[in-house]
Design an enzyme around this catalytic site. Structure first.
Site, PDB file in Angstrom:
ATOM      1  N   LYS A 132       0.734  -1.080  -0.076  1.00  0.00           N
ATOM      2  CA  LYS A 132       0.052   0.076   0.014  1.00  0.00           C
ATOM      3  C   LYS A 132       0.687   1.113   0.040  1.00  0.00           C
ATOM      4  O   LYS A 132       1.719   1.379   0.782  1.00  0.00           O
ATOM      5  CB  LYS A 132      -0.945  -0.060   1.322  1.00  0.00           C
ATOM      6  N   LYS A 146      -2.133  -1.654  -3.788  1.00  0.00           N
ATOM      7  CA  LYS A 146      -3.029  -0.760  -3.779  1.00  0.00           C
ATOM      8  C   LYS A 146      -2.247   0.888  -3.677  1.00  0.00           C
ATOM      9  O   LYS A 146      -1.242   0.970  -3.100  1.00  0.00           O
ATOM     10  CB  LYS A 146      -3.878  -0.584  -2.550  1.00  0.00           C
TER      11      LYS A 146
HETATM   12  C1  PBG Z   1      -7.456   2.733   5.375  1.00  0.00           C
HETATM   13  C2  PBG Z   1      -7.812   2.869   3.958  1.00  0.00           C
HETATM   14  C3  PBG Z   1      -7.627   3.913   3.134  1.00  0.00           C
HETATM   15  C4  PBG Z   1      -8.490   3.425   2.079  1.00  0.00           C
HETATM   16  C5  PBG Z   1      -8.627   2.023   2.142  1.00  0.00           C
HETATM   17  N1  PBG Z   1      -8.569   1.694   3.512  1.00  0.00           N
HETATM   18  C6  PBG Z   1      -7.220   5.187   3.216  1.00  0.00           C
HETATM   19  C7  PBG Z   1      -5.976   5.628   3.823  1.00  0.00           C
HETATM   20  O1  PBG Z   1      -4.867   4.668   3.620  1.00  0.00           O
HETATM   21  O2  PBG Z   1      -5.896   6.703   4.255  1.00  0.00           O
HETATM   22  C8  PBG Z   1      -8.406   4.176   0.502  1.00  0.00           C
HETATM   23  C9  PBG Z   1      -9.062   3.672  -0.208  1.00  0.00           C
HETATM   24  C10 PBG Z   1      -9.575   4.508  -1.679  1.00  0.00           C
HETATM   25  O3  PBG Z   1      -9.077   5.626  -1.842  1.00  0.00           O
HETATM   26  O4  PBG Z   1     -10.623   4.265  -2.276  1.00  0.00           O
HETATM   27  N2  PBG Z   1      -8.329   2.009   6.249  1.00  0.00           N
END
Ligand code: PBG
Length: 334
Positions: free
Chosen positions: A206, A259
Protein backbone atom coordinates in the site's frame (compact mmCIF):
# COMPACT_ATOMS: atom_id res chain seq x y z
CA UNK A 1 9.38 -18.91 -25.60
CA UNK A 2 9.11 -16.83 -28.71
CA UNK A 3 5.94 -14.78 -28.82
CA UNK A 4 6.12 -13.58 -32.41
CA UNK A 5 5.32 -15.67 -35.44
CA UNK A 6 8.11 -16.43 -37.86
CA UNK A 7 7.82 -14.68 -41.17
CA UNK A 8 7.22 -11.18 -42.39
CA UNK A 9 4.75 -8.93 -44.12
CA UNK A 10 2.93 -9.53 -46.43
CA UNK A 11 2.66 -13.19 -45.32
CA UNK A 12 2.08 -12.02 -41.78
CA UNK A 13 -0.73 -9.53 -41.21
CA UNK A 14 -1.76 -9.07 -37.55
CA UNK A 15 -4.84 -7.18 -38.71
CA UNK A 16 -6.42 -10.42 -39.91
CA UNK A 17 -7.20 -11.26 -36.30
CA UNK A 18 -8.82 -7.90 -35.70
CA UNK A 19 -11.08 -7.54 -38.69
CA UNK A 20 -14.01 -9.79 -37.77
CA UNK A 21 -15.60 -8.69 -34.49
CA UNK A 22 -16.40 -12.26 -33.45
CA UNK A 23 -12.89 -13.51 -34.10
CA UNK A 24 -11.49 -10.44 -32.36
CA UNK A 25 -13.51 -11.45 -29.32
CA UNK A 26 -12.43 -15.09 -29.54
CA UNK A 27 -8.73 -14.26 -29.40
CA UNK A 28 -9.14 -11.76 -26.58
CA UNK A 29 -6.70 -12.62 -23.78
CA UNK A 30 -8.29 -10.78 -20.88
CA UNK A 31 -11.96 -10.87 -19.95
CA UNK A 32 -13.60 -8.90 -17.21
CA UNK A 33 -16.35 -10.53 -15.24
CA UNK A 34 -18.65 -9.30 -12.52
CA UNK A 35 -17.12 -12.11 -10.44
CA UNK A 36 -13.83 -10.21 -10.36
CA UNK A 37 -15.32 -7.25 -8.53
CA UNK A 38 -15.46 -6.29 -4.88
CA UNK A 39 -17.70 -3.31 -4.10
CA UNK A 40 -16.65 -1.03 -1.21
CA UNK A 41 -19.47 0.29 0.98
CA UNK A 42 -19.52 2.80 3.83
CA UNK A 43 -21.74 2.27 6.84
CA UNK A 44 -22.55 4.59 9.73
CA UNK A 45 -24.91 4.47 12.72
CA UNK A 46 -28.49 5.64 12.29
CA UNK A 47 -31.62 4.80 10.37
CA UNK A 48 -32.69 5.53 6.83
CA UNK A 49 -29.43 7.33 6.04
CA UNK A 50 -28.23 7.77 2.46
CA UNK A 51 -25.73 10.58 2.64
CA UNK A 52 -24.15 11.43 -0.66
CA UNK A 53 -20.37 11.49 -0.93
CA UNK A 54 -19.77 14.50 -3.19
CA UNK A 55 -16.38 13.44 -4.55
CA UNK A 56 -17.61 9.89 -5.29
CA UNK A 57 -20.77 10.20 -7.40
CA UNK A 58 -23.20 7.32 -6.87
CA UNK A 59 -21.68 6.37 -3.50
CA UNK A 60 -23.23 7.11 -0.13
CA UNK A 61 -22.65 6.74 3.54
CA UNK A 62 -25.38 4.29 4.54
CA UNK A 63 -27.00 3.14 7.75
CA UNK A 64 -27.40 -0.59 8.33
CA UNK A 65 -30.95 -0.69 6.91
CA UNK A 66 -30.09 1.18 3.70
CA UNK A 67 -26.89 -0.87 3.43
CA UNK A 68 -29.01 -4.02 3.27
CA UNK A 69 -31.02 -2.48 0.40
CA UNK A 70 -27.84 -1.41 -1.38
CA UNK A 71 -26.37 -4.91 -1.15
CA UNK A 72 -29.64 -6.43 -2.37
CA UNK A 73 -29.54 -4.18 -5.45
CA UNK A 74 -25.91 -5.05 -6.15
CA UNK A 75 -26.61 -8.77 -5.77
CA UNK A 76 -29.29 -8.37 -8.44
CA UNK A 77 -26.52 -7.19 -10.77
CA UNK A 78 -24.42 -10.22 -9.95
CA UNK A 79 -22.00 -8.61 -7.50
CA UNK A 80 -21.15 -11.02 -4.70
CA UNK A 81 -18.26 -9.54 -2.75
CA UNK A 82 -18.34 -6.44 -0.59
CA UNK A 83 -15.68 -4.54 1.34
CA UNK A 84 -17.10 -2.80 4.39
CA UNK A 85 -15.85 0.43 5.95
CA UNK A 86 -17.28 1.73 9.23
CA UNK A 87 -17.80 5.35 10.17
CA UNK A 88 -18.56 5.62 13.88
CA UNK A 89 -20.19 8.68 15.38
CA UNK A 90 -17.92 8.73 18.41
CA UNK A 91 -14.19 8.59 17.94
CA UNK A 92 -11.48 8.53 20.61
CA UNK A 93 -7.65 8.50 20.67
CA UNK A 94 -7.40 4.69 20.57
CA UNK A 95 -10.44 3.74 18.50
CA UNK A 96 -12.15 1.65 21.18
CA UNK A 97 -15.48 1.63 19.35
CA UNK A 98 -13.91 -0.49 16.62
CA UNK A 99 -13.66 -3.40 19.02
CA UNK A 100 -17.14 -3.35 20.46
CA UNK A 101 -19.62 -6.09 19.80
CA UNK A 102 -22.19 -3.39 18.99
CA UNK A 103 -19.75 -1.47 16.77
CA UNK A 104 -21.05 -0.31 13.43
CA UNK A 105 -19.29 -2.96 11.33
CA UNK A 106 -20.32 -5.70 13.73
CA UNK A 107 -23.96 -4.57 13.41
CA UNK A 108 -23.70 -4.38 9.63
CA UNK A 109 -22.18 -7.86 9.42
CA UNK A 110 -24.94 -9.41 11.50
CA UNK A 111 -27.66 -7.72 9.45
CA UNK A 112 -26.12 -8.72 6.10
CA UNK A 113 -25.47 -12.28 7.24
CA UNK A 114 -29.04 -12.61 8.38
CA UNK A 115 -30.44 -11.24 5.12
CA UNK A 116 -28.13 -12.86 2.59
CA UNK A 117 -26.65 -15.92 4.36
CA UNK A 118 -23.94 -17.36 2.09
CA UNK A 119 -25.03 -15.49 -1.04
CA UNK A 120 -22.52 -12.71 -0.35
CA UNK A 121 -18.85 -12.60 0.60
CA UNK A 122 -18.30 -10.04 3.32
CA UNK A 123 -14.82 -8.57 3.60
CA UNK A 124 -13.96 -6.10 6.35
CA UNK A 125 -11.32 -3.39 6.17
CA UNK A 126 -9.26 -3.69 9.34
CA UNK A 127 -7.70 -0.45 10.44
CA UNK A 128 -8.19 2.24 13.06
CA UNK A 129 -8.02 5.42 10.99
CA UNK A 130 -11.81 5.62 10.74
CA UNK A 131 -12.17 5.14 14.49
CA UNK A 132 -9.53 7.40 16.02
CA UNK A 133 -10.16 11.10 16.61
CA UNK A 134 -6.70 11.92 15.21
CA UNK A 135 -7.35 9.85 12.06
CA UNK A 136 -4.19 7.77 12.31
CA UNK A 137 -4.19 4.01 11.77
CA UNK A 138 -3.51 2.95 15.35
CA UNK A 139 -2.59 4.09 18.83
CA UNK A 140 -0.02 6.84 18.99
CA UNK A 141 3.13 7.18 21.02
CA UNK A 142 5.75 9.85 21.18
CA UNK A 143 9.24 9.34 19.91
CA UNK A 144 11.79 12.11 19.71
CA UNK A 145 9.10 14.73 20.29
CA UNK A 146 6.98 13.37 17.42
CA UNK A 147 3.72 11.51 17.66
CA UNK A 148 3.54 8.46 15.43
CA UNK A 149 1.55 5.22 15.15
CA UNK A 150 2.89 2.75 17.70
CA UNK A 151 3.23 -0.36 15.56
CA UNK A 152 3.62 -3.00 18.26
CA UNK A 153 1.05 -1.52 20.62
CA UNK A 154 -1.52 -1.47 17.80
CA UNK A 155 -1.05 -5.12 16.76
CA UNK A 156 -3.06 -6.81 19.55
CA UNK A 157 -5.87 -4.29 19.08
CA UNK A 158 -5.94 -4.92 15.35
CA UNK A 159 -6.09 -8.66 16.02
CA UNK A 160 -8.94 -8.08 18.47
CA UNK A 161 -10.82 -6.05 15.83
CA UNK A 162 -10.48 -8.92 13.35
CA UNK A 163 -11.72 -11.53 15.83
CA UNK A 164 -14.68 -9.34 16.69
CA UNK A 165 -15.55 -9.01 12.98
CA UNK A 166 -15.11 -12.74 12.46
CA UNK A 167 -17.54 -13.43 15.31
CA UNK A 168 -20.05 -11.01 13.78
CA UNK A 169 -19.94 -12.81 10.44
CA UNK A 170 -17.02 -11.56 8.31
CA UNK A 171 -15.90 -14.04 5.64
CA UNK A 172 -12.50 -12.44 5.03
CA UNK A 173 -10.55 -9.85 7.01
CA UNK A 174 -8.47 -7.26 5.16
CA UNK A 175 -5.91 -5.42 7.30
CA UNK A 176 -5.02 -2.14 5.61
CA UNK A 177 -2.80 -0.30 8.07
CA UNK A 178 0.63 -1.43 6.76
CA UNK A 179 1.79 -2.39 10.24
CA UNK A 180 4.80 -4.66 10.47
CA UNK A 181 3.74 -8.07 11.77
CA UNK A 182 0.02 -7.42 11.30
CA UNK A 183 -0.73 -10.65 9.44
CA UNK A 184 1.08 -12.74 12.04
CA UNK A 185 -0.78 -11.07 14.91
CA UNK A 186 -4.16 -11.49 13.20
CA UNK A 187 -3.52 -15.09 12.11
CA UNK A 188 -2.59 -16.11 15.64
CA UNK A 189 -5.61 -14.42 17.19
CA UNK A 190 -8.04 -15.84 14.62
CA UNK A 191 -6.64 -19.33 15.09
CA UNK A 192 -6.92 -19.12 18.87
CA UNK A 193 -10.52 -17.92 18.53
CA UNK A 194 -11.47 -20.88 16.34
CA UNK A 195 -11.24 -19.15 12.94
CA UNK A 196 -8.28 -21.05 11.51
CA UNK A 197 -9.96 -21.30 8.11
CA UNK A 198 -10.92 -17.64 7.82
CA UNK A 199 -8.75 -16.06 5.08
CA UNK A 200 -6.69 -12.88 5.38
CA UNK A 201 -6.59 -10.50 2.44
CA UNK A 202 -3.59 -8.38 3.28
CA UNK A 203 -3.06 -4.89 1.94
CA UNK A 204 0.56 -5.96 1.70
CA UNK A 205 1.57 -3.32 -0.81
CA UNK A 206 0.00 0.00 0.00
CA UNK A 207 1.57 3.19 -1.20
CA UNK A 208 1.42 6.61 0.45
CA UNK A 209 -0.77 7.91 -2.34
CA UNK A 210 -2.59 11.14 -3.11
CA UNK A 211 -5.24 9.03 -4.86
CA UNK A 212 -6.95 8.30 -1.50
CA UNK A 213 -8.29 11.86 -1.23
CA UNK A 214 -12.00 11.24 -1.92
CA UNK A 215 -12.00 8.14 0.32
CA UNK A 216 -10.87 10.19 3.28
CA UNK A 217 -13.89 12.44 2.76
CA UNK A 218 -16.10 9.37 2.46
CA UNK A 219 -14.74 7.69 5.58
CA UNK A 220 -14.17 10.91 7.49
CA UNK A 221 -10.67 9.65 8.20
CA UNK A 222 -8.12 12.27 7.13
CA UNK A 223 -5.14 12.43 9.51
CA UNK A 224 -5.61 15.48 11.75
CA UNK A 225 -1.87 16.14 11.65
CA UNK A 226 1.01 14.76 9.60
CA UNK A 227 0.47 12.08 6.97
CA UNK A 228 0.79 8.30 6.55
CA UNK A 229 4.31 8.44 5.16
CA UNK A 230 5.78 6.63 8.17
CA UNK A 231 3.99 3.37 7.33
CA UNK A 232 2.71 3.48 3.75
CA UNK A 233 5.18 2.84 0.95
CA UNK A 234 7.13 5.33 -1.12
CA UNK A 235 5.60 5.44 -4.65
CA UNK A 236 9.13 5.32 -6.06
CA UNK A 237 9.81 1.82 -4.74
CA UNK A 238 9.26 -1.60 -6.27
CA UNK A 239 11.70 -4.08 -4.61
CA UNK A 240 10.12 -3.10 -1.32
CA UNK A 241 6.76 -4.34 -2.65
CA UNK A 242 8.15 -7.84 -3.17
CA UNK A 243 9.66 -7.81 0.30
CA UNK A 244 6.33 -6.80 1.86
CA UNK A 245 4.52 -9.56 -0.03
CA UNK A 246 7.07 -12.22 0.94
CA UNK A 247 6.74 -11.26 4.61
CA UNK A 248 2.94 -11.27 4.57
CA UNK A 249 2.80 -14.63 2.82
CA UNK A 250 5.22 -16.07 5.37
CA UNK A 251 2.95 -14.75 8.12
CA UNK A 252 -0.05 -16.51 6.57
CA UNK A 253 -1.70 -14.03 4.21
CA UNK A 254 -3.97 -15.78 1.69
CA UNK A 255 -4.61 -12.99 -0.81
CA UNK A 256 -2.31 -10.06 -1.52
CA UNK A 257 -3.57 -6.57 -2.26
CA UNK A 258 -1.76 -3.92 -4.27
CA UNK A 259 -3.07 -0.39 -3.79
CA UNK A 260 -3.64 1.91 -5.64
CA UNK A 261 -3.99 0.12 -8.98
CA UNK A 262 -3.73 2.42 -11.96
CA UNK A 263 -0.43 4.12 -11.21
CA UNK A 264 0.96 0.77 -9.97
CA UNK A 265 0.20 -1.69 -12.77
CA UNK A 266 3.89 -2.57 -12.95
CA UNK A 267 3.77 -3.56 -9.27
CA UNK A 268 0.72 -5.78 -9.81
CA UNK A 269 2.54 -7.51 -12.65
CA UNK A 270 5.75 -7.93 -10.67
CA UNK A 271 3.93 -9.36 -7.66
CA UNK A 272 1.89 -11.73 -9.83
CA UNK A 273 4.97 -12.96 -11.69
CA UNK A 274 6.98 -13.42 -8.55
CA UNK A 275 4.46 -15.14 -6.28
CA UNK A 276 1.83 -17.49 -7.63
CA UNK A 277 -0.89 -16.40 -5.24
CA UNK A 278 -4.21 -14.62 -5.70
CA UNK A 279 -3.67 -10.90 -6.17
CA UNK A 280 -6.25 -8.21 -5.58
CA UNK A 281 -5.87 -4.63 -6.75
CA UNK A 282 -7.64 -1.61 -5.31
CA UNK A 283 -8.92 0.78 -7.96
CA UNK A 284 -9.05 3.58 -5.38
CA UNK A 285 -11.30 6.56 -4.84
CA UNK A 286 -9.13 9.09 -6.70
CA UNK A 287 -8.98 6.84 -9.76
CA UNK A 288 -12.77 6.63 -9.69
CA UNK A 289 -13.26 10.35 -9.10
CA UNK A 290 -10.99 11.38 -11.99
CA UNK A 291 -13.03 9.37 -14.48
CA UNK A 292 -16.35 10.55 -13.05
CA UNK A 293 -15.29 14.19 -13.12
CA UNK A 294 -13.97 14.11 -16.67
CA UNK A 295 -17.07 12.23 -17.83
CA UNK A 296 -19.35 14.80 -16.16
CA UNK A 297 -17.59 17.49 -18.14
CA UNK A 298 -18.14 15.48 -21.30
CA UNK A 299 -14.40 15.16 -21.86
CA UNK A 300 -14.22 11.38 -21.92
CA UNK A 301 -16.54 8.43 -22.49
CA UNK A 302 -17.07 7.08 -18.96
CA UNK A 303 -18.04 3.56 -19.90
CA UNK A 304 -15.19 2.99 -22.33
CA UNK A 305 -12.55 4.59 -20.10
CA UNK A 306 -13.69 2.75 -16.96
CA UNK A 307 -13.80 -0.64 -18.70
CA UNK A 308 -10.41 0.04 -20.27
CA UNK A 309 -8.93 0.82 -16.86
CA UNK A 310 -10.50 -2.27 -15.24
CA UNK A 311 -9.24 -4.42 -18.11
CA UNK A 312 -5.73 -3.02 -17.68
CA UNK A 313 -5.77 -3.94 -14.00
CA UNK A 314 -6.84 -7.49 -14.80
CA UNK A 315 -4.34 -7.71 -17.66
CA UNK A 316 -1.57 -6.59 -15.30
CA UNK A 317 -2.25 -9.69 -13.22
CA UNK A 318 -4.98 -8.89 -10.71
CA UNK A 319 -7.42 -11.71 -10.04
CA UNK A 320 -9.76 -9.51 -8.01
CA UNK A 321 -10.50 -5.81 -8.32
CA UNK A 322 -11.86 -3.65 -5.55
CA UNK A 323 -13.68 -0.93 -7.44
CA UNK A 324 -16.27 1.79 -6.98
CA UNK A 325 -17.25 1.04 -10.59
CA UNK A 326 -18.46 -2.46 -9.69
CA UNK A 327 -22.14 -1.59 -10.16
CA UNK A 328 -21.72 0.31 -13.41
CA UNK A 329 -19.33 -2.29 -14.78
CA UNK A 330 -21.73 -5.10 -13.88
CA UNK A 331 -24.38 -3.31 -15.87
CA UNK A 332 -22.09 -2.55 -18.84
CA UNK A 333 -20.86 -6.14 -18.99
CA UNK A 334 -24.33 -7.65 -18.97
C1 PBG B 1 -7.44 2.68 5.45
C2 PBG B 1 -7.87 2.71 4.03
C3 PBG B 1 -7.74 3.77 3.12
C4 PBG B 1 -8.30 3.34 1.90
C5 PBG B 1 -8.74 2.03 2.11
N1 PBG B 1 -8.44 1.65 3.43
C6 PBG B 1 -7.29 5.15 3.33
C7 PBG B 1 -5.91 5.48 3.66
O1 PBG B 1 -4.99 4.68 3.65
O2 PBG B 1 -5.72 6.65 3.96
C8 PBG B 1 -8.36 4.14 0.66
C9 PBG B 1 -9.27 3.62 -0.39
C10 PBG B 1 -9.60 4.56 -1.50
O3 PBG B 1 -8.98 5.62 -1.70
O4 PBG B 1 -10.54 4.23 -2.22
N2 PBG B 1 -8.48 2.23 6.29
Amino acid sequence: MTTHAAGQFPVVRPRRLRAHPLLREMVRETTLSVRDFILPLFVRPGQGIRREIPSMPGHHQLSVDTLVDEVAAAVEWGIRAFLLFGIPVHKDPVGDVALRDDGIIQQALRALRKEFADRVLLITDECFCEYTDHGHCGVLSERGGRLDVDNDATLPRLAEQCVSHARAGADVVAPSGMLDGMVQAIRGALDRAGFATLPILSYAVKYASAFYGPFRDAAESPPQFGDRGSHQMDPANTDEALREVALDLAEGADIIMVKPALAYLDIIRRVKDHFSVPVAAYNVSGEFAMIKAAAQKGWIDEKRVALEVLTSIKRAGADLIVTYFAREAARWLR
